[in-house]
Write a protein that holds these residues in place. Structure first.
Motif, PDB file in Angstrom:
ATOM      1  N   ASP A 181       0.824  -1.207   0.000  1.00 53.49           N
ATOM      2  CA  ASP A 181       0.000   0.000   0.000  1.00 53.49           C
ATOM      3  C   ASP A 181       0.862   1.263   0.000  1.00 53.49           C
ATOM      4  OD1 ASP A 181      -2.183  -1.663   0.029  1.00 53.49           O
ATOM      5  OD2 ASP A 181      -2.681  -1.345   2.143  1.00 53.49           O
ATOM      6  N   ARG A 182       1.958   1.259   0.751  1.00 51.84           N
ATOM      7  CA  ARG A 182       2.856   2.422   0.758  1.00 51.84           C
ATOM      8  C   ARG A 182       3.480   2.635  -0.612  1.00 51.84           C
ATOM      9  NH1 ARG A 182       5.040   0.160   5.389  1.00 51.84           N
ATOM     10  NH2 ARG A 182       7.058  -0.149   4.369  1.00 51.84           N
ATOM     11  N   ARG A 184       2.300   1.769  -3.517  1.00 48.69           N
ATOM     12  CA  ARG A 184       1.306   2.254  -4.486  1.00 48.69           C
ATOM     13  C   ARG A 184       1.093   3.754  -4.332  1.00 48.69           C
ATOM     14  NH1 ARG A 184      -3.875  -1.313  -5.835  1.00 48.69           N
ATOM     15  NH2 ARG A 184      -3.467  -0.341  -7.851  1.00 48.69           N
ATOM     16  N   VAL A 185       1.095   4.225  -3.120  1.00 44.94           N
ATOM     17  CA  VAL A 185       0.937   5.665  -2.888  1.00 44.94           C
ATOM     18  C   VAL A 185       2.152   6.415  -3.412  1.00 44.94           C
ATOM     19  CG1 VAL A 185       0.808   7.449  -1.108  1.00 44.94           C
ATOM     20  CG2 VAL A 185      -0.625   5.411  -0.922  1.00 44.94           C
ATOM     21  N   GLU A 186       3.348   5.907  -3.133  1.00 41.73           N
ATOM     22  CA  GLU A 186       4.567   6.599  -3.554  1.00 41.73           C
ATOM     23  C   GLU A 186       4.714   6.628  -5.069  1.00 41.73           C
ATOM     24  OE1 GLU A 186       8.108   5.260  -1.613  1.00 41.73           O
ATOM     25  OE2 GLU A 186       7.207   5.344   0.394  1.00 41.73           O
ATOM     26  N   TRP A 187       4.333   5.540  -5.731  1.00 41.90           N
ATOM     27  CA  TRP A 187       4.498   5.471  -7.185  1.00 41.90           C
ATOM     28  C   TRP A 187       3.335   6.129  -7.934  1.00 41.90           C
ATOM     29  CZ3 TRP A 187       8.582   3.350  -5.180  1.00 41.90           C
ATOM     30  CH2 TRP A 187       9.701   3.136  -5.981  1.00 41.90           C
ATOM     31  N   ASP A 188       2.148   6.053  -7.404  1.00 44.37           N
ATOM     32  CA  ASP A 188       0.967   6.668  -8.016  1.00 44.37           C
ATOM     33  C   ASP A 188       0.898   6.337  -9.515  1.00 44.37           C
ATOM     34  OD1 ASP A 188      -1.385   8.142  -8.127  1.00 44.37           O
ATOM     35  OD2 ASP A 188      -0.341  10.032  -8.520  1.00 44.37           O
ATOM     36  N   SER A 189       0.997   5.069  -9.831  1.00 44.06           N
ATOM     37  CA  SER A 189       1.023   4.635 -11.223  1.00 44.06           C
ATOM     38  C   SER A 189      -0.361   4.735 -11.859  1.00 44.06           C
ATOM     39  CB  SER A 189       1.505   3.178 -11.309  1.00 44.06           C
ATOM     40  OG  SER A 189       1.371   2.673 -12.613  1.00 44.06           O
ATOM     41  N   PRO A 190      -0.425   5.148 -13.126  1.00 45.34           N
ATOM     42  CA  PRO A 190      -1.717   5.169 -13.819  1.00 45.34           C
ATOM     43  C   PRO A 190      -2.221   3.775 -14.181  1.00 45.34           C
ATOM     44  CG  PRO A 190       0.043   5.787 -15.321  1.00 45.34           C
ATOM     45  CD  PRO A 190       0.659   5.685 -13.956  1.00 45.34           C
TER      46      PRO A 190
END
Length: 229
Positions: A181-182, A184-190
């Motif tokens: 989860d961390r 995913r937030v850091e990468w913020d991938s489309p």
């Protein structure tokens, strides 16, 4: 109990556990780990409805993929550099990538096979020396490294929990979910599929893994062994 009946029993129990956790059973993939199983027993599982299998040796996944090309084959074992060219054409997903130098080889093999290879990064959440996988703090580096390759796609994370204590196992599963989860937030991938998968839980502890968000459980003995209870 016949293999087909055991598979159906595990699948039904998985659905019940998902519902008890407030989850949709369709959100958790049951991977039948067939690594020590003869082909006729795999066919019994297929006849009962199993269509996703896990293998941990290159020769096995090559043989099984050739025998049953319409089924989905996952590679869940230790990745050896020299065998990547054999694994990639057969594997819908490689669960156990954690060596950065393997990425370029996977890229080349996937390009030659005309595919984008989906992978999971294996994480040694427990820190046990006997287990493979990247340390949690190494995951960002590996994610950055994959960005250089067009034929490698990170779908999620995988771990193996210590055996013998279900509470310790569940903590490992929770830690992997929190790490995912961390990231995913850091990468913020489309890409909605980026880090969408959590492969965790085996025959002894998969119920705890589902409670902590597993999207794939790897179950072998509970399906294929006559001695599992």
């Amino acid at each position: 109990m016949p293999i087909g009946a055991q598979y159906l029993e595990v699948a039904a129990h998985l659905a019940d556990v998902c519902r008890s956790c407030g989850r949709d059973p369709h959100d958790v993939k049951l991977i039948a780990v067939s690594k020590t199983v003869e082909a006729p027993r795999i066919q019994e599982a297929i006849d009962a409805g199993a269509h996703v299998f896990g293998e941990n040796r290159p020769d096995q996944i090559m043989d099984r993929h050739a025998r049953y090309p319409h089924e989905e084959w996952h590679f869940i074992g230790n990745v050896q550099s020299r065998r990547i060219k054999d694994i990639v054409p057969c594997a819908a997903l490689i669960h156990s990538v954690y060596e950065e130098h393997h990425l370029a080889r996977i890229e080349r093999a996937a390009q030659e096979a005309g595919k984008v290879q989906d992978i999971l990064i294996e994480v040694n959440v427990s820190g046990e020396e006997s287990k493979g996988g990247a340390a949690p703090q190494e995951v960002p580096r590996l994610l950055r490294a994959t960005e250089a390759f067009d034929h490698v796609r990170v779908r999620g994370l995988m771990t193996m929990a210590p055996q013998g204590d279900l509470d310790v196992a569940e903590r490992c599963f929770a830690d992997l979910r929190e790490l995912r989860d961390r990231m995913r937030v850091e990468w913020d991938s489309p890409d909605a599929a980026f880090l969408s998968e959590l492969s965790m839980g085996m025959s002894e502890d998969w119920e705890r893994a589902v409670a902590q968000g597993a999207t794939m459980v790897r179950i072998g003995r509970a399906i294929f062994s006559e001695d599992f209870a």
